[in-house]
Design an enzyme around this catalytic site. Structure first.
Site, PDB file in Angstrom:
ATOM      1  NE  ARG A   1     147.898  -8.226 120.838  1.00 34.99           N
ATOM      2  CZ  ARG A   1     147.769  -9.517 120.644  1.00 34.99           C
ATOM      3  NH1 ARG A   1     146.901  -9.958 119.767  1.00 34.99           N
ATOM      4  NH2 ARG A   1     148.496 -10.363 121.320  1.00 34.99           N
TER       5      ARG A   1
ATOM      6  CG  ASP B   1     146.698  -6.633 112.909  1.00 38.46           C
ATOM      7  OD1 ASP B   1     146.995  -6.691 114.126  1.00 38.46           O
ATOM      8  OD2 ASP B   1     146.363  -7.638 112.251  1.00 38.46           O
TER       9      ASP B   1
ATOM     10  NE  ARG C   1     144.705  -7.437 128.797  1.00 39.02           N
ATOM     11  CZ  ARG C   1     145.950  -7.650 128.388  1.00 39.02           C
ATOM     12  NH1 ARG C   1     146.454  -8.860 128.436  1.00 39.02           N
ATOM     13  NH2 ARG C   1     146.694  -6.662 127.937  1.00 39.02           N
TER      14      ARG C   1
ATOM     15  CG  ASP D   1     156.795  -5.319 127.644  1.00 33.62           C
ATOM     16  OD1 ASP D   1     157.965  -5.764 127.759  1.00 33.62           O
ATOM     17  OD2 ASP D   1     155.968  -5.793 126.850  1.00 33.62           O
TER      18      ASP D   1
END
Ligand code: AMP
Ligand code: MG
Length: 474
Positions: free
Chosen positions: A80, A112, A163, A239
């Site tokens: 996402r 989603d 970001r 991760d």
């Protein structure tokens, strides 16, 4: 990054959103980056920050990576988040600019690809607090709401966070290439990462070893910084560990109040794997996973490569400890080193633990010369400790003023306390009232200022929040 092998990423386009609205722009970061604040606030700027418009020349991608999640290895990738591009600041520093919550990618699995306002503002607040505390971190450029309603247990306002980070290359990026790609591509990734984050060794024959050593050093430094302010990342999966040595991927992170090494806030961390006190050991575990991916680059002889990895990774504990002790010395106003320092530090922490003292406020009170304000005030042992500490301070050349200054620089007067963060997020997400967040951001932007306003923010909640739970909000 788009010049690297195509298996490293996928070309994607951010999803279009119905009604983007800017709710927070980091103006000081924007100007630091040489970006035009007015342009970012304009319709076009908001379209870019929401993913509705792709900046000229940008080639958005989602990056592939894998990771050990709570110990289990799996394929992941930007599910996402979308990397819009790299930006070079007026000082010549290179940053990745990424949208988080901007729609599905080939790595979204059943998700989603979206994000909601509360968690995005949370990342904004905590990452900016970390930066202000002087801790390496990704930063937040802005948050927009999208006009969508996204279901997360309840319907919540959809949002996109922009970001920026030195890069998004993770331990998991190396694990992905190591597990599923060729040895040649692993070399390509390593060389690229070295050029980007440790260019001085790029031409050294031993560059992979030096790169591993530096990555371990940066991680040890970073985790010591977390520990010194009571920060709990919450999801130290491989991760979520950046090779650059920055703190990334703010999910269920929070600052500890009462000093308790077992503190866990994350609702998904049911076994306490990522508890406050476990963070150094977990970092070392993660670095072992990273080092394994480099084996074939380190030496042709497998046994020799293993030995090199073992030697390097085993250095972590002592490098970490050195950083931590020197940070603790500064917190106690100590300039020089003495062999008894470690036990002086440990005995204070043991008392804080036994008497449930607030981590930040204990050091704040010591800084202000007000030990009577700590939870330890009535503990006889503490008074003996204070005497010992004062004698210890006298065995150095620096003046009282210099000691006070060092302590002020090393002990935040204020951290983003959980109840304050929650109040800010609730007002923003439920009432579109951003004033509480703005005030909080202002107070935490100078954590070492010891201003009058901060005294209010140093206070603990009326009912202690030891039951506090944080959620990824994914
Ligand atoms: P995190 O816990 O945020 O580090 O996420 C772990 C993995 O789940 C990453 O690959 C994310 O991109 C992915 N992920 C998290 N939330 C979503 C979402 N709503 N839709 C798609 N992928 C997601
Ligand atoms: Mg992540």
């Amino acid at each position: 990054y788009t010049n690297l092998p195509t298996s490293f990423y996928s070309r994607v386009e951010p999803a279009l959103v119905p009604a983007p609205k800017l709710v927070k722009l980091n103006e000081s970061l924007a100007s630091d980056f040489g970006l035009n604040i007015d342009a970012l606030k304009s319709q076009e700027g908001v379209d870019i920050l929401s993913g509705n418009k792709i900046p000229e020349g940008a080639k958005p991608i989602a990056q592939a990576y894998a990771g050990h999640q709570f110990g289990y290895f799996t394929m992941l990738g930007d599910g996402r988040a979308i990397l819009i591009g790299e930006h070079i600041t007026p000082r010549g520093e290179r940053f990745d600019i990424q949208l988080k919550g901007s729609g599905i990618t080939p790595y979204s699995r059943s998700g989603d690809g979206k994000a909601v306002l509360g968690p995005m503002l949370r990342e904004y607040i905590i990452s900016e607090a970390m930066h202000a505390l002087g801790i390496p971190t990704s930063r937040s450029l802005g948050v927009v709401t999208t006009g969508e309603s996204i279901y997360r247990q309840t319907f919540q306002p959809g949002a996109v966070l922009t970001r920026v980070a030195a890069s998004q290359i993770r331990v998991g990026t190396f694990q992905y290439v190591y597990a599923w790609d060729s040895r040649e591509n692993l070399r390509v990734l390593a060389d690229y990462t070295i050029k980007r984050h440790y260019p001085v060794v790029a031409d050294e024959p031993e560059r992979y070893l030096l790169f591993l050593r530096e990555t371990i050093k940066r991680q040890a430094f970073l985790i010591s910084k977390w520990m010194l302010v009571g920060f709990i990342h919450g999801v130290m999966n491989t991760d979520n560990i950046a090779i650059s040595g920055e703190t990334i991927d703010y999910g269920p992170c929070a600052f500890m109040d009462i000093y308790e090494p077992d503190t866990v806030f994350s609702s998904i961390d049911i076994y306490g794997r990522y508890a406050y006190g476990n963070q150094p050991a977990i970092a070392q575990w993660n670095l072992t996973r990273f080092a394994e991916t480099l084996l074939s680059l380190l030496h042709e002889d497998k046994d020799k490569a293993y030995k090199m990895v073992e030697d390097e990774v085993s250095q972590f504990s002592s490098i970490y400890k050195e950083n931590w002790i020197s940070g603790m010395r500064a917190k106690l106003g100590l300039f020089n080193k003495e062999t008894g320092d470690e036990s002086l530090i440990e005995s204070l922490l043991n008392m804080m633990h036994a008497h449930k003292a607030d981590f930040t406020n204990t050091f704040r009170a010591l800084t202000l010369g007000a030990p009577q304000e700590t939870a330890l005030a009535d503990v006889p042992e503490f008074n003996q400790w204070l005497e010992k500490w004062q004698e210890r301070q006298k065995r150095q050349r620096e003046s009282k003023e210099a000691i006070r200054e060092l302590m002020k620089k090393s002990n935040p007067a204020v951290i983003p306390r959980n109840h304050r963060v929650e109040a800010a997020l609730e007002a923003a997400a439920e009432r579109e009232d951003f004033s509480i967040m703005e005030e909080l951001l202002e107070v935490i932007s100078e954590p070492y200022a010891y201003s009058e306003k901060q005294a209010e923010y140093a206070k603990l909640p009326e009912t202690p929040d030891c039951q506090y739970r944080t959620f990824c909000g994914t």
